[in-house]
Every structure is written in structure tokens, then in C-alpha cells.
Scaffold this motif. Structure first.
Motif, PDB file in Angstrom:
ATOM      1  N   MET B 101       0.855  -1.197   0.000  1.00 42.97           N
ATOM      2  CA  MET B 101       0.000   0.000   0.000  1.00 42.97           C
ATOM      3  C   MET B 101       0.886   1.240   0.000  1.00 42.97           C
ATOM      4  N   TYR B 102       0.512   2.229  -0.791  1.00 48.26           N
ATOM      5  CA  TYR B 102       1.223   3.508  -0.748  1.00 48.26           C
ATOM      6  C   TYR B 102       0.215   4.622  -0.514  1.00 48.26           C
ATOM      7  N   GLN B 103       0.723   5.766  -0.039  1.00 52.68           N
ATOM      8  CA  GLN B 103      -0.116   6.959   0.116  1.00 52.68           C
ATOM      9  C   GLN B 103       0.137   7.872  -1.068  1.00 52.68           C
ATOM     10  N   GLY B 104      -0.937   8.264  -1.738  1.00 54.76           N
ATOM     11  CA  GLY B 104      -0.813   9.081  -2.941  1.00 54.76           C
ATOM     12  C   GLY B 104      -1.474  10.436  -2.791  1.00 54.76           C
ATOM     13  N   VAL B 105      -1.326  11.233  -3.846  1.00 57.10           N
ATOM     14  CA  VAL B 105      -1.889  12.586  -3.840  1.00 57.10           C
ATOM     15  C   VAL B 105      -3.411  12.496  -3.753  1.00 57.10           C
ATOM     16  N   SER B 106      -3.991  13.243  -2.805  1.00 59.03           N
ATOM     17  CA  SER B 106      -5.430  13.172  -2.563  1.00 59.03           C
ATOM     18  C   SER B 106      -6.108  14.523  -2.675  1.00 59.03           C
ATOM     19  N   ASP B 107      -5.335  15.570  -2.970  1.00 57.05           N
ATOM     20  CA  ASP B 107      -5.947  16.900  -3.023  1.00 57.05           C
ATOM     21  C   ASP B 107      -6.722  17.112  -4.317  1.00 57.05           C
ATOM     22  N   THR B 108      -6.618  16.169  -5.235  1.00 61.24           N
ATOM     23  CA  THR B 108      -7.333  16.254  -6.502  1.00 61.24           C
ATOM     24  C   THR B 108      -7.752  14.850  -6.940  1.00 61.24           C
ATOM     25  N   PHE B 109      -9.020  14.655  -7.181  1.00 62.40           N
ATOM     26  CA  PHE B 109      -9.485  13.502  -7.956  1.00 62.40           C
ATOM     27  C   PHE B 109     -10.200  14.074  -9.175  1.00 62.40           C
ATOM     28  N   MET B 118      -0.645  15.715 -18.474  1.00 65.15           N
ATOM     29  CA  MET B 118       0.525  14.931 -18.084  1.00 65.15           C
ATOM     30  C   MET B 118       1.783  15.698 -18.490  1.00 65.15           C
ATOM     31  N   ALA B 119       2.758  15.686 -17.598  1.00 63.43           N
ATOM     32  CA  ALA B 119       3.926  16.559 -17.744  1.00 63.43           C
ATOM     33  C   ALA B 119       4.694  16.293 -19.034  1.00 63.43           C
ATOM     34  N   ASP B 120       4.768  15.031 -19.462  1.00 53.54           N
ATOM     35  CA  ASP B 120       5.681  14.704 -20.568  1.00 53.54           C
ATOM     36  C   ASP B 120       5.244  13.361 -21.159  1.00 53.54           C
ATOM     37  N   GLU B 121       5.114  13.311 -22.470  1.00 50.39           N
ATOM     38  CA  GLU B 121       4.737  12.059 -23.144  1.00 50.39           C
ATOM     39  C   GLU B 121       5.792  10.973 -22.981  1.00 50.39           C
ATOM     40  N   GLN B 156     -15.128   3.648  -8.321  1.00 51.33           N
ATOM     41  CA  GLN B 156     -14.304   3.090  -9.401  1.00 51.33           C
ATOM     42  C   GLN B 156     -13.275   4.154  -9.774  1.00 51.33           C
ATOM     43  N   ILE B 157     -12.026   3.750  -9.885  1.00 56.49           N
ATOM     44  CA  ILE B 157     -10.912   4.701  -9.947  1.00 56.49           C
ATOM     45  C   ILE B 157     -10.005   4.426 -11.141  1.00 56.49           C
ATOM     46  N   ASN B 158      -9.481   5.496 -11.721  1.00 60.19           N
ATOM     47  CA  ASN B 158      -8.383   5.391 -12.679  1.00 60.19           C
ATOM     48  C   ASN B 158      -7.139   5.990 -12.027  1.00 60.19           C
ATOM     49  N   ASP B 159      -6.222   5.138 -11.666  1.00 60.70           N
ATOM     50  CA  ASP B 159      -4.990   5.546 -10.989  1.00 60.70           C
ATOM     51  C   ASP B 159      -3.917   5.833 -12.045  1.00 60.70           C
ATOM     52  N   TRP B 160      -3.842   7.093 -12.485  1.00 60.91           N
ATOM     53  CA  TRP B 160      -2.887   7.485 -13.517  1.00 60.91           C
ATOM     54  C   TRP B 160      -1.455   7.256 -13.047  1.00 60.91           C
ATOM     55  N   GLN B 178       6.575  11.232  -8.075  1.00 62.14           N
ATOM     56  CA  GLN B 178       6.439  11.680  -9.461  1.00 62.14           C
ATOM     57  C   GLN B 178       5.697  10.660 -10.328  1.00 62.14           C
ATOM     58  N   ALA B 179       5.794   9.385  -9.984  1.00 55.22           N
ATOM     59  CA  ALA B 179       5.176   8.350 -10.825  1.00 55.22           C
ATOM     60  C   ALA B 179       3.664   8.288 -10.671  1.00 55.22           C
ATOM     61  N   LYS B 180       3.111   9.025  -9.704  1.00 56.25           N
ATOM     62  CA  LYS B 180       1.673   8.917  -9.436  1.00 56.25           C
ATOM     63  C   LYS B 180       1.018  10.287  -9.358  1.00 56.25           C
ATOM     64  N   PRO B 181       0.651  10.856 -10.520  1.00 55.96           N
ATOM     65  CA  PRO B 181      -0.158  12.084 -10.506  1.00 55.96           C
ATOM     66  C   PRO B 181      -1.576  11.765 -10.007  1.00 55.96           C
ATOM     67  N   PRO B 182      -2.448  12.772  -9.887  1.00 55.20           N
ATOM     68  CA  PRO B 182      -3.783  12.502  -9.341  1.00 55.20           C
ATOM     69  C   PRO B 182      -4.575  11.476 -10.154  1.00 55.20           C
ATOM     70  N   CYS B 183      -5.492  10.817  -9.468  1.00 51.91           N
ATOM     71  CA  CYS B 183      -6.380   9.805 -10.052  1.00 51.91           C
ATOM     72  C   CYS B 183      -7.664  10.444 -10.572  1.00 51.91           C
ATOM     73  N   GLY B 184      -8.405   9.669 -11.334  1.00 49.68           N
ATOM     74  CA  GLY B 184      -9.779  10.025 -11.691  1.00 49.68           C
ATOM     75  C   GLY B 184     -10.760   9.084 -11.010  1.00 49.68           C
ATOM     76  N   MET B 185     -12.009   9.535 -10.873  1.00 51.64           N
ATOM     77  CA  MET B 185     -13.066   8.698 -10.278  1.00 51.64           C
ATOM     78  C   MET B 185     -14.279   8.671 -11.198  1.00 51.64           C
ATOM     79  N   ALA B 186     -14.927   7.512 -11.267  1.00 45.96           N
ATOM     80  CA  ALA B 186     -16.191   7.395 -11.995  1.00 45.96           C
ATOM     81  C   ALA B 186     -17.266   8.246 -11.308  1.00 45.96           C
ATOM     82  N   PRO B 187     -18.350   8.579 -12.033  1.00 47.44           N
ATOM     83  CA  PRO B 187     -19.305   9.576 -11.526  1.00 47.44           C
ATOM     84  C   PRO B 187     -19.981   9.238 -10.216  1.00 47.44           C
ATOM     85  N   PHE B 188     -20.300   7.941  -9.986  1.00 52.08           N
ATOM     86  CA  PHE B 188     -21.177   7.616  -8.865  1.00 52.08           C
ATOM     87  C   PHE B 188     -20.444   6.839  -7.782  1.00 52.08           C
TER      88      PHE B 188
END
Lengths: 314, 314
Positions: B101-109, B118-121, B156-160, B178-188
Motif C-alpha cells: 500500500m502507498y499513500q498518494g496525492v489526494s488533493d485532486t481527484f 501529463m507533464a511529458d509524453e 471506481q478509480i483510474n490511478d494514472w 512523481q510516478a503517481k499524478p492525481p487519479c480520476g473517479m467514476a461519476p457515482f
């Protein structure tokens, strides 16, 4: 300028500006430090203009400057600390050519005088004395020179650690969860100008006096960071925007002449003992043990105030 | 019960209860999901009693259920994912007898339909389709059985992820920044009872359909977690209290029969290609590429709605 946050029954407390003598305060025109940081360019001059401090400051009412933050990122940039920790934890991690950094729990920063509950005495309870900074909003991709301008406040931190859990969590590659309960913060957050010439290349040129149960444990010097806080902010912001109120730590303050200055955590002293005697001799903390941390300028002033925390059963 | 958060110009948005058909909503009596979670035992029956949904739901107005959270902890509990990632990242981490388990950025979903900067392709841009849960306040030291009762919502999450940075950060032992920018979440966000018999031993028995640029990429099954979400909550809470609104993820959904069901991230497919061909063949994402993720029940219902995100230049 020195800022503090007072208890008011809410999670985030109430922001005050602290008098030069540290004994009085004035209410800030915005409710919280988080609110101030979200609008810092406008707010800072207003706060700095306050010169009348009508209220006596009761140390028991002071919370951490940010009682909770949206993000806490802790570096580890004193090379002698890393080397001794590898011995203490019996690990041989890859040494990157960038500042090691983990993301830790940020929903709680204990106040300077808090009793700190620890799950189990057997887990290797340890303190870590360090410096930290708080940013306003930082856009992704800033350079260190740009990052330096986003360092709005400097703080002093006790990064509580559970050493028996630290080595295995590091070896998993995922970093620390259980090994890093919430940190404590000294009472006052200060603007960099408060340090004058003792804020050098985004590094605090102060000594951090650490006492364990009333005995001097260390008095390491803050300046010899391998990376400055400007580098740490830029590292953190490489692939993410940093929200206002992001707290970034230096990692345990440590110097190459550790035999003279002592250590800012127990594990590091145990690392020295392993070098000297083949085994650690200093015990980790038990319930009831107390740690005190206070950073000093050469003239004796303690700009952050002191952390004085005691470990207790939950 | 299904909940969503709508744009209202604030960081935390405005909580609504979603109609059974997913097309309408009713304003909740408290402003935000965070506020609801802080008082869940009282609030949940009030929300569940809402049966009139007067407002048409505009997908473009839906934010992540929690647009920001005080804590985001991501597990990695699908064994086939771990094994393939070790090949893809060329690492041989210690395999713990607890859930990584790791702790990731939570100030933005990010919201489900967000364009994601994304910073760089060149950094190996990748998605990770996973499930997550949201807790109310969890006291330190809970057992898995006690922890299960604190699982209030499923998401449901997309962990970028940025794969070129992931291996070196793991080897440092500090985990990912650096390897884990913010995630996305499904609507509901949904209550566990919405899944009925498909919430089994604190595991979601759903298939997660993942499409990359309109092509089916994977359809892995959620149930075979080596640790349930009850175990994950208890693991996280061993040495800290969890604040209400803590989000905990499963890690990338992955099955042992990955050749049949496909993968929920690109890196895993590259791991399979390394096994099969000695080298990876599938490219990571480029600016403009799109990923879609939608979990399904056997009857075809998609309880969380769909994530449809596009990678863009910052």
C-alpha cells in the motif's frame, strides 16, 4: 512574521499573528492559515501590517500551524542520516540522483504539546526532528528558482516513526504507511525573512536542539541539506500541481560530525552504535517518554517555539 | 444508494442523490460528500429516504464523488498484477505477507470526463483501472471485521501512472511521488447494498471493461483480491486513525487468466509481452489518447457510470 493557529473547536482552528516577543497575538482577518495560503500574495501584506497584539497567547491553546493539510511530502536530504538509517534498518536501497521523498499522512498534525498515541510500544517508537516549508499553489513543472518563490512559510516538525515497520515497508517498494503515523509541528510558522541571513539557498542555518526525557540527544545544524527546499518543491511539482498548503519536510536533520553534534532521532544513534559496537544499545521510546525539539538562531532565539511531546497508549 | 457531486464553483462541489435510472438527481440536505461522511450514521438514512429526483443530471457537470480527500491509500492486491509489474518495471521487490500500500496525492481527484494533463509524453503515461472504497472515521487498531463496517461507499478509480519513473522510485524505498499524478473517479459513489450479492467478502464481483482509444483492452474480474477491502482498511488503520473520507484502492484489477480477459493497465500487457516475446510491444499513451473504464454487473448495469478521460499537454 510569525503565525499560529489557536483552538476554536473546529478542525482547522483560528489563525493569529504572533507578537515579536512571542507572548501575544492578534486575530487575523481570515479564519484559517489554509485560507491565507490560498490567497497569499494579497493576504501576506495585510497580516504583516498588524502591529497591535491585544491577546495574551496561551501555549496550551496553540494547535499546529496547519492542524491538517491537503498534502505532506517528506524528503530525506541529509546524507549522513541516510547512511546511518541504512545501517539501523539493515537495508541497502538504491541511492537516487534526486531527493528521496514519500507522501505521508496529512489529515492530522499534532500540536506542539500534544500527547501522541502510539499503537504499540514494541514497534520501535522514534521521533525525527526536522524542518519543513509550506507552499502556496505551485504549478506543475516549476524550476527550483521558480519554486523558491512559492516557499511561503517555514516550520519545525517532529516526524513520528515506528522503526520495526520501516524496513519491511521500504523493501516492498511502496514506501511507508504503518511506519509513519501523523507528525507534530512546533507552534509558530514563520516567513523566510524572519530568519534573515540564516535562510541560505532555501536552507535553514539553525541548530535543532533535541532532548529525550530531559537529556540532550542532539543539536545538529540545518544548513547542510544536499538539496534545498527549492529543489524539493520542484521535485514534488514535476508531475503534479501542488495545492496551497502543501507541507514539505527536509527529513531528519543530521550532520557528518554526528559524534560531536548528536542525532535528531534514535534510529540514527542506533546506526552509530552498530558501527561502533556491532549492535544497537539505545532503546526506542516507551509510553510516558518525552521528546523536546527547539531550533535556535545564534543569538539564542527560537523562532518556531518548542515541540514538547509525550508518547502515550491510545 | 448512489451519490454524485456536482460542480458549483467550489473545490468540493455539491452533493446529490442519484435516481435509480441514473438520469436524475435530488439535492442532498448537507453540502458535500465529505460532510456526509463525517456524520454518516445519521445522514445515510436521510439520504436513502429520498425518492423524488427532480433535476436532470448533466454528465458534464459531475465531478469526482470526492473532488479532493484528506487521504488516498492505494493497495495492490491482485497477485497477477504484481507479478507482471515486476517484469514490466524490471524490479524484484520483497513480497510482504501484508497488502502492499502507498499513500498518494489526494488533493485532486479528476472527474470522470476530465482531460488529464501529463507533464511529458516520454514518461510512460499509463492508466490503472481499479475499485476503491470510502470510509467514515476509523479508529486505530480495528480488526478486519470491525473495518468492514466502516466501508461506507464503493467507487471506481483510474490511478494514472508514469511508468518510466515508477521503477526508480520503488527502488529508493520511499514509494511513488512523481510516478503517481492525481487519479480520476467514476461519476457515482455507491453504498455496498447496491451491489447486492456481488459485494462478497468486501470484494466487488464485477467485471471492469477497459477500452483504449475505442478498442477493448481488458475486462478483468474484481473478486479475486488477495486481501479484501476490510483487510485493507484494517492494514491502513494499524497505527493511525483514518479520517472520514479516506479513500482506499484495490490496485489494478488483474486476473491469473490475463491472456483471456486482458489487462487494466498498459504496463501489465507489456509485462505479458516481455514473457512472450522478450520485449514490450504496446506503447504507452500519447497526448490525445483516450481511456474508458466501466464496471458491469452480470445484468449489464454499470453502477459507477463510466470514466472516459483523455491525456493532454499541461
Amino acid at each position: 512574521m510569525r503565525l499560529a493557529t489557536l483552538q476554536d473547536g473546529t478542525r482547522d482552528g483560528r489563525l493569529v499573528v504572533v507578537s515579536p516577543d512571542g507572548g501575544h497575538s492578534a486575530a487575523a482577518p481570515m479564519p484559517t492559515l489554509q485560507a491565507a495560503l490560498e490567497n497569499w500574495a494579497e493576504v501576506a501584506p495585510v497580516l504583516a501590517a498588524i502591529s497591535h497584539f491585544p491577546d495574551a497567547l496561551d501555549p496550551a491553546q496553540i494547535l499546529a500551524p496547519l492542524p491538517r493539510a491537503w498534502q505532506w511530502l517528506d524528503g530525506s536530504v541529509y546524507p549522513s542520516h541516510g547512511a546511518l538509517m541504512d545501517k539501523a534498518l539493515n537495508i541497502t536501497p538504491f541511492k537516487p540522483d534526486w531527493p528521496p521523498m514519500y507522501q505521508g499522512v496529512s489529515d492530522t498534525f499534532y500540536s506542539a504539546l500534544a500527547d501522541v498515541p502510539m499503537a504499540d510500544e514494541a514497534l520501535g517508537i522514534d521521533f525525527e526532528g526536522e524542518f519543513g516549508i509550506i507552499t502556496d499553489a505551485v504549478p506543475m513543472g516549476v524550476t527550483p528558482a521558480q519554486a523558491a518563490k512559492h516557499i511561503r512559510l517555514i516550520v519545525q516538525i517532529n516526524d513520528w516513526s515506528l522503526r520495526k515497520l520501516a524496513g519491511p515497508e521500504m523493501r516492498s517498494g511502496f514506501g511507508w504507511i504503518q511506519a509513519k503515523p501523523p507528525c507534530g509541528m512546533a507552534p509558530f510558522a514563520i516567513t523566510p525573512d524572519e530568519l534573515g541571513d540564516y535562510w541560505r539557498s532555501a536552507r535553514p542555518a539553525l541548530h535543532l536542539a533535541v532532548d529525550l526525557n530531559g537529556q540532550r540527544f542532539g543539536n545538529a545544524y540545518g544548513e547542510p541539506m544536499a538539496y534545498g527546499f527549492d529543489d524539493l518543491v520542484a521535485h514534488a511539482a514535476r508531475t503534479r500541481n501542488l495545492v496551497a498548503g502543501t507541507v514539505i519536510g527536509s527529513g531528519t536533520v543530521s550532520n557528518e560530525n554526528y559524534r560531536e553534534v548528536g542525532s535528531s532521532c534514535i534510529a540514527e544513534r542506533r546506526g552509530i552504535e552498530i558501527v561502533d559496537h556491532g549492535e544497537p544499545r539505545t532503546e526506542f521510546m516507551k509510553y510516558g517518554d518525552r521528546v523536546r525539539m527547539e531550533a535556535h538562531l545564534p543569538d539564542g532565539r527560537a523562532p518556531f517555539g518548542a515541540i514538547e511531546q509525550r508518547v502515550v497508549k491510545p
